[in-house]
Design an enzyme around this catalytic site. Structure first.
Site, PDB file in Angstrom:
ATOM      1  N   HIS A   1      -3.560  -8.361   6.746  1.00  0.00           N
ATOM      2  CA  HIS A   1      -4.440  -9.077   5.801  1.00  0.00           C
ATOM      3  C   HIS A   1      -4.015 -10.551   5.838  1.00  0.00           C
ATOM      4  O   HIS A   1      -2.848 -10.861   6.094  1.00  0.00           O
ATOM      5  CB  HIS A   1      -4.189  -8.470   4.415  1.00  0.00           C
TER       6      HIS A   1
ATOM      7  N   ASP B   1       4.022  -4.575   3.421  1.00  0.00           N
ATOM      8  CA  ASP B   1       2.879  -4.852   2.542  1.00  0.00           C
ATOM      9  C   ASP B   1       2.263  -3.507   2.153  1.00  0.00           C
ATOM     10  O   ASP B   1       1.532  -2.895   2.926  1.00  0.00           O
ATOM     11  CB  ASP B   1       1.870  -5.743   3.279  1.00  0.00           C
TER      12      ASP B   1
ATOM     13  N   GLN C   1      -2.152  -1.307  -0.035  1.00  0.00           N
ATOM     14  CA  GLN C   1      -3.018  -0.124   0.032  1.00  0.00           C
ATOM     15  C   GLN C   1      -2.196   1.156  -0.115  1.00  0.00           C
ATOM     16  O   GLN C   1      -2.608   2.078  -0.821  1.00  0.00           O
ATOM     17  CB  GLN C   1      -3.788  -0.102   1.363  1.00  0.00           C
TER      18      GLN C   1
ATOM     19  N   LYS D   1      -5.345  -2.818  -7.513  1.00  0.00           N
ATOM     20  CA  LYS D   1      -5.770  -1.711  -6.633  1.00  0.00           C
ATOM     21  C   LYS D   1      -5.210  -0.383  -7.145  1.00  0.00           C
ATOM     22  O   LYS D   1      -5.650   0.681  -6.744  1.00  0.00           O
ATOM     23  CB  LYS D   1      -5.306  -1.959  -5.198  1.00  0.00           C
TER      24      LYS D   1
ATOM     25  N   CYS E   1     -10.804  -9.948   5.041  1.00  0.00           N
ATOM     26  CA  CYS E   1      -9.593 -10.788   5.057  1.00  0.00           C
ATOM     27  C   CYS E   1      -8.697 -10.436   6.237  1.00  0.00           C
ATOM     28  O   CYS E   1      -7.460 -10.472   6.127  1.00  0.00           O
ATOM     29  CB  CYS E   1      -8.809 -10.686   3.747  1.00  0.00           C
TER      30      CYS E   1
HETATM   31  C1  LIG Z   1      -3.235  -4.861   2.846  1.00  0.00           C
HETATM   32  C2  LIG Z   1      -3.451  -5.927   1.813  1.00  0.00           C
HETATM   33  N1  LIG Z   1      -2.513  -6.872   1.645  1.00  0.00           N
HETATM   34  C3  LIG Z   1      -2.647  -7.825   0.721  1.00  0.00           C
HETATM   35  C4  LIG Z   1      -3.756  -7.876  -0.088  1.00  0.00           C
HETATM   36  C5  LIG Z   1      -3.867  -8.967  -1.107  1.00  0.00           C
HETATM   37  O1  LIG Z   1      -3.913  -8.447  -2.397  1.00  0.00           O
HETATM   38  P1  LIG Z   1      -4.140  -9.462  -3.609  1.00  0.00           P
HETATM   39  O2  LIG Z   1      -5.452 -10.138  -3.364  1.00  0.00           O
HETATM   40  O3  LIG Z   1      -4.151  -8.628  -4.823  1.00  0.00           O
HETATM   41  O4  LIG Z   1      -3.025 -10.426  -3.569  1.00  0.00           O
HETATM   42  C6  LIG Z   1      -4.768  -6.927   0.064  1.00  0.00           C
HETATM   43  C7  LIG Z   1      -6.017  -6.995  -0.728  1.00  0.00           C
HETATM   44  O5  LIG Z   1      -7.073  -6.602  -0.279  1.00  0.00           O
HETATM   45  C8  LIG Z   1      -4.599  -5.908   1.018  1.00  0.00           C
HETATM   46  O6  LIG Z   1      -5.521  -4.950   1.192  1.00  0.00           O
END
Ligand SMILES: Cc1ncc(COP(=O)(O)O)c(C=O)c1O
Length: 419
Positions: free
Chosen positions: A134, A213, A216, A239, A377
């Protein structure tokens, strides 16, 4: 409510069906149609248990925390710190002192890149990411590259949407200092072998630090950061059925303790004078200013809710839905499914041949189906796949087979209208 749902639950899809009523928003219509909400990977809906917990604080016991000597402040401080302990248990951390509350997962990764990165990395040091990250796990490292001259290396994905582990092994060099990797891809659903990735990095050089990370994965499966052996693990509250504005950073205590503050301000200091300020120990050193108190209380309720249902049941349920959706798409034909593999969670990304993803999303909206379309993203991943975007259906504990049928029906309609 969570405890009631948990009592009903039979570890199968029928058991989780009853959870749908815990989410008032799902009883609403969208464009006059039953709502099929298939965008939980972007942000999940909130159960009444979470909404009530947050409401209750604001109605009956709100105050700032860590400051007041009066009862409301003291009580809420205890509850807030109680959630820190709950989060530590949820992800198997050794201590609540390893849990930092941040603004979101993005903020957590920026904290690590700026605090750990600027203190411990130098020009020429190598940071390994993957092609399926992401943007939240790419851009913070690029900012660091601009600031101090680190080198970013990228693990490619294979044609079936998994990480190329052979190439990963070859990317580890004597200059590797950090690996930052997504556990479950938000765009593909692929679940990466993070334990293997961490073991290989540490075997290469025990000083390499690894960030996972889990934005998910923390929603769909049991996490044990000690078993994984990671140095950092991040996820985001919204999430996990909680309100937005709250993220979590787990850091192994000795690593957190080696890091300077990321932001300065109230609550993170021991003493302040115009000559010099001194800082608290972790995690408070990293929590400057008034935190998202109400969302933290909501996160506690969300973890209770998810635990009452059971992560194993949730994972099975979502996997089952993902497989049904995949089968439905395949039977339609003229579809490209990205990462049609076994090691994945409740996410299906696809395109209908010759039809733009955003057109599909617009027609599905008219059918009461909420999906995400676009690059998710993950622009580098889209480039690798040779597309500018795709349609993504993602599943949560409240989804059911009717949601899938409604989506597939909408897709037939889209095909009919657009081809
Ligand atoms: C794999 C992953 N990392 C990071 C993020 C970023 O999350 P946030 O926007 O809550 O910071 C997301 C959000 O879609 C994500 O799916």
């Amino acid at each position: 409510m969570a405890s009631q749902s948990a009592l009903n639950i039979g570890q199968d899809m029928a058991g989780l069906e009853s959870c749908r009523t815990d989410f008032a928003i799902l009883q609403q219509k969208m464009n006059g149609k039953r709502l099929s909400f298939l965008d939980s990977a972007a942000s999940a809906q909130k159960p009444m248990a979470v909404i009530k917990a947050m409401d209750d604080v604001m109605l009956h016991g709100y105050a700032n925390i860590h400051r007041g000597l009066y009862r409301f402040s003291q009580d809420l401080t205890l509850r807030y710190e109680g959630v820190r302990e709950q989060v530590a248990r949820y992800i198997g951390a050794a201590s609540e002192k390893e849990i930092v509350f941040t603004g979101n997962a993005t903020d957590s990764i920026n904290l690590v890149a700026q605090s750990y990165g600027r203190a411990h990395l130098k020009a020429g040091d190598e940071v390994i990411l993957s092609e399926m990250e992401h943007h939240a796990n790419i851009v913070p490292w690029q900012l660091l590259r601009e600031q101090i001259g680190i080198k970013i290396k990228v693990i490619p994905i294979t044609d079936d949407g998994a990480l190329d582990m052979q190439v990963y092994a070859s990317l580890l060099t004597e200059k590797t200092r950090f690996v930052s990797i997504v556990h479950m891809s938000n765009a593909l659903g692929t679940i990466n072998p993070v334990k293997d990735i961490i073991t290989k990095a540490k075997a290469h050089n025990p000083d390499i630090k690894v960030l996972v990370d889990g934005s998910q994965s923390a929603v769909h499966s049991h996490i044990n950061v000690q078993d994984l052996g990671c140095d950092f693990f991040v996820f985001t509250g919204h999430k996990l059925y909680c309100a937005p504005g709250l993220g979590v950073l787990y850091g192994r205590y000795d690593v957190l303790n080696s890091m300077p503050p990321y932001r300065g301000g109230g609550d993170m200091i021991e003493s302040v004078s115009f000559d010099r300020s001194t800082y608290k120990d972790p995690p408070f050193r990293f929590e400057a200013g008034t935190p998202p108190i109400v969302s933290v209380i909501g996160l506690g309720a969300a973890i209770d809710y998810v635990n009452a249902i059971g992560l194993d049941a949730i994972k099975r349920h979502e996997y089952d839905l993902m497989q049904k959706m995949t089968a439905g798409l395949k039977s339609m034909g003229d579809i490209d499914i990205y990462a049609d593999i076994a090691d994945k969670g409740g996410i299906v990304s696809f395109n209908i041949h010759g039809v733009h993803a955003s057109d599909v999303g617009t027609i599905l909206d008219q059918c009461g189906v909420a999906v995400r379309t676009g690059h998710h993203c993950c622009m580098p991943l889209m480039s690798k796949l040779g597309i500018d975007g795709c349609v993504r259906a993602s599943f949560a504990l409240y989804n059911n087979v009717d949601d899938i049928d409604q989506c597939i029906e909408g897709l037939y309609k889209a095909k009919e209208m657009l081809l």
